[in-house]
Design an enzyme around this catalytic site. Structure first.
Site, PDB file in Angstrom:
ATOM      1  N   GLY A  11       0.835  -1.184   0.000  1.00 55.87           N
ATOM      2  CA  GLY A  11       0.000   0.000   0.000  1.00 55.87           C
ATOM      3  C   GLY A  11       0.872   1.238   0.000  1.00 55.87           C
ATOM      4  O   GLY A  11       2.020   1.215   0.444  1.00 55.87           O
ATOM      5  N   SER A  12       0.322   2.345  -0.497  1.00 51.04           N
ATOM      6  CA  SER A  12       1.024   3.616  -0.366  1.00 51.04           C
ATOM      7  C   SER A  12       0.730   4.172   1.031  1.00 51.04           C
ATOM      8  O   SER A  12      -0.130   3.666   1.741  1.00 51.04           O
ATOM      9  CB  SER A  12       0.560   4.580  -1.455  1.00 51.04           C
ATOM     10  N   GLY A  13       1.464   5.225   1.405  1.00 46.41           N
ATOM     11  CA  GLY A  13       1.292   5.766   2.754  1.00 46.41           C
ATOM     12  C   GLY A  13       2.449   5.428   3.673  1.00 46.41           C
ATOM     13  O   GLY A  13       2.481   5.855   4.826  1.00 46.41           O
ATOM     14  N   HIS A  14       3.412   4.628   3.153  1.00 47.26           N
ATOM     15  CA  HIS A  14       4.577   4.222   3.955  1.00 47.26           C
ATOM     16  C   HIS A  14       5.856   4.877   3.449  1.00 47.26           C
ATOM     17  O   HIS A  14       6.950   4.412   3.743  1.00 47.26           O
ATOM     18  CB  HIS A  14       4.763   2.707   3.897  1.00 47.26           C
ATOM     19  N   LYS A  66       5.744  -8.001   2.423  1.00 51.57           N
ATOM     20  CA  LYS A  66       5.465  -7.836   3.844  1.00 51.57           C
ATOM     21  C   LYS A  66       4.285  -8.740   4.218  1.00 51.57           C
ATOM     22  O   LYS A  66       3.317  -8.846   3.465  1.00 51.57           O
ATOM     23  CB  LYS A  66       5.123  -6.370   4.168  1.00 51.57           C
ATOM     24  N   ASP A  77      -1.215  -8.281   0.822  1.00 50.07           N
ATOM     25  CA  ASP A  77       0.045  -8.302   0.078  1.00 50.07           C
ATOM     26  C   ASP A  77       0.378  -9.723  -0.356  1.00 50.07           C
ATOM     27  O   ASP A  77       0.771  -9.963  -1.496  1.00 50.07           O
ATOM     28  CB  ASP A  77       1.180  -7.737   0.936  1.00 50.07           C
ATOM     29  N   HIS A 131      -0.276   0.391   9.168  1.00 51.50           N
ATOM     30  CA  HIS A 131      -1.433   0.755   8.350  1.00 51.50           C
ATOM     31  C   HIS A 131      -2.450   1.589   9.104  1.00 51.50           C
ATOM     32  O   HIS A 131      -3.635   1.573   8.783  1.00 51.50           O
ATOM     33  CB  HIS A 131      -2.110  -0.497   7.801  1.00 51.50           C
TER      34      HIS A 131
END
Lengths: 337, 198
Positions: free
Chosen positions: A56-59, A107, A112, A221
């Protein structure tokens, strides 16, 4: 409730717009704005093992910020906190492939795992050999027999850096994957949140955290942690260092070990605080008879604007240290070149 | 009520009704996800079902099986997370098994696909807890209405459970008291079936 103010143009386009920015300032990268895949734009040695990660994006800067010489060949960027779909991972796999097979660094989150697994099957249909390294370094998940297993968190950076160097060195795909599994087995992380985060477009944070309390054992998350405790009146960083190092040491004895250490900010914590924490973490490790061989302090594996930190360690050998020290040239990690 | 047979038009109506229910309830599904996950289940499923409806507007397959198979593939290609592969596999496997057979046995094939992929069993506080009783109800010859009720009871049964799969599993005991949003989405799928099969 008023939406949290975010420095965005349109919350729905946050990932695309962020990748547009990455492309604008890093012309050496190849950025696919349709598939949301970032790959190395330079020539790679034919037969070099390709390294792909994603999630996911945001990391940020994970994973796109780690694409470049000595680290990832391509990253697939999903929606915020949502894993990419198999088509995206396949596109990244093709971009990373130069004939020597591809290693997926995944991960351990159900989404994922499922999407990378489907992508590996699609890649197999196209005769690209894929090996998977599953990262599950989070000691906060203790009863992993009864859960989806430990999460993959800060230790992912150790895996991506070491395998990047190994792939540049010319190791074969099975050797790179085996090394990856070894690094995972040596890596442990523990995270703490002082405030939650809010995904773009949402009007509420992922969880409520009253002032004066902190969440222990968070993932990356914006999900709640394993338990909640009062923030001590003084010595907050010391308390966090003690809690994190104790949890790690209980799982992987650290005495007499040479360590890679990552004091990772979750996105909303200033470097000043992370450095205070780093001092306390090193003192805590010293007291347990462990040696810090290399350390990184900063925001590397984040959860949007969450305040808090994650402590990750990896026990090393001279060979692993050599791979860690090997040159790397990516937007977010760069040395030796 | 005996076997439920689907033609292509009914299958299309079913998925459009499901997309409509997901639209109506997306906020609620996301609220269910907030305490145990990362508050995006509704939004993700909504994105996927919009893509499914858009795909059908371009080209509607001419058998019920092909309708479900295409919907499943579209979900896998647009949703991401765990919901994409799981709901996508459910529809895709059901679609592949459907033509020539009845819906109950096709849904059983879909359920088997979900269990094989996600590894969850009844009692793990996932969509499987709602899907299993709904499929069993249809297999026993009961109506879509009764299948939807069975799914709802199954979804409610996830509340007192400690999740063992998916992101909710990381909370351990802290997840108790919260309904699984994936199970609630399965309720919507069978509610939509009830609407079009009535």
């Amino acid at each position: 409730m008023t939406a949290v103010a975010k420095l965005l143009d349109d919350p729905a386009d946050a990932v695309t717009d962020a990748l547009r920015g990455l492309a604008a300032v890093h012309p050496e990268l190849s950025v696919d704005l349709t598939q949301h895949v970032v790959s190395r734009g330079d020539e790679r040695r034919p037969g070099k093992v390709g390294l792909v990660s994603g999630g996911g994006s945001g990391h940020e800067p994970l994973h796109a910020g780690f694409v470049g010489l000595g680290m990832l060949d391509a990253a697939a960027c999903g929606a915020v906190f949502t894993s990419p779909v198999p088509d995206q991972v396949l596109a990244a796999t093709k971009a990373a492939s130069s004939g020597g097979g591809v290693v997926h660094i995944v991960k351990n989150y159900t989404g994922d795992v499922l999407n990378f697994q489907m992508a590996a099957e699609l890649a197999d249909d196209e005769d690209i050999e894929v090996e998977t390294v599953l990262v599950d370094d989070d000691v906060a998940v203790t009863d992993s027999l009864y859960t989806a297993g430990r999460r993959g968190t800060g230790g992912t950076l150790f895996v991506e850096k070491v395998l990047g160097a190994a792939a540049e060195k010319g190791l074969a795909v099975a050797e790179v994957a085996a090394l990856g599994r070894d690094v995972v087995s040596r890596s442990r992380s523990f995270g703490v949140a002082l405030s939650p985060c809010t995904t773009p477009g949402s009007d509420q944070p992922g969880f409520d955290l009253p002032a004066g309390e902190m969440e222990l054992g968070i993932g990356i998350h914006g999900e709640p942690g394993r338990r909640r405790v009062p923030v001590p009146a003084t010595g907050v960083a010391r308390e966090v260092a003690r809690t994190a190092v104790a949890a790690i040491d209980e799982d992987l004895p650290l005495a007499h070990q040479d360590l890679l250490v990552l004091v990772n900010g979750m996105g909303g914590t200033p470097l000043l605080e992370l450095q205070v924490l780093a001092a306390d973490v090193v003192a805590e490790l010293d007291a347990r008879g462990a040696r810090v061989a290399r350390a990184l302090v900063g925001n590397y594996v984040t959860s949007l604007e969450m305040a808090g930190a994650m402590v990750s360690v990896c026990t090393t050998t001279p060979e692993l240290l050599e791979l860690w020290d090997a040159p790397v040239r990516t937007p977010a990690l760069r040395w030796g070149v | 009520m005996g076997r439920v047979n689907l033609d292509a038009a009914t299958a299309l109506a079913w998925l459009r009704a499901f997309a409509g229910l997901v639209d109506e309830r997306a906020g609620e599904l996301t609220d269910l996800d907030r305490p145990i996950g990362d508050s995006d289940h509704g939004v993700n499923l909504q994105r996927g079902m919009h893509a499914v409806v858009a795909a059908f507007e371009q080209e509607a397959p001419d058998t019920a099986g092909a309708v479900l198979t295409k919907a499943g593939s579209t979900l896998v290609s647009t949703v991401g997370g765990a919901s994409g592969p799981l709901f996508g596999t459910l529809l895709r496997r059901t679609g592949k098994a459907l033509d020539g057979g009845d819906l109950a046995s096709a849904l059983r094939a879909g359920l088997d696909g979900v269990v094989k992929l996600g590894g969850a069993q009844v009692g793990d506080a996932t969509l499987v807890d709602a899907l299993t009783p709904a499929v069993e109800a249809l297999e026993a010859g009961r109506s879509p209405f009764e299948a939807a009720e069975a799914a709802a009871e199954g979804a409610a049964s996830t509340e007192p459970l400690v999740a063992r799969k998916g992101r909710a599993s990381y909370l351990g005991e802290r997840g108790v008291g919260h309904r699984d949003p994936g199970a609630e989405s399965v309720v919507l799928l069978f509610t939509a079936l009830e609407q079009v099969a009535a």
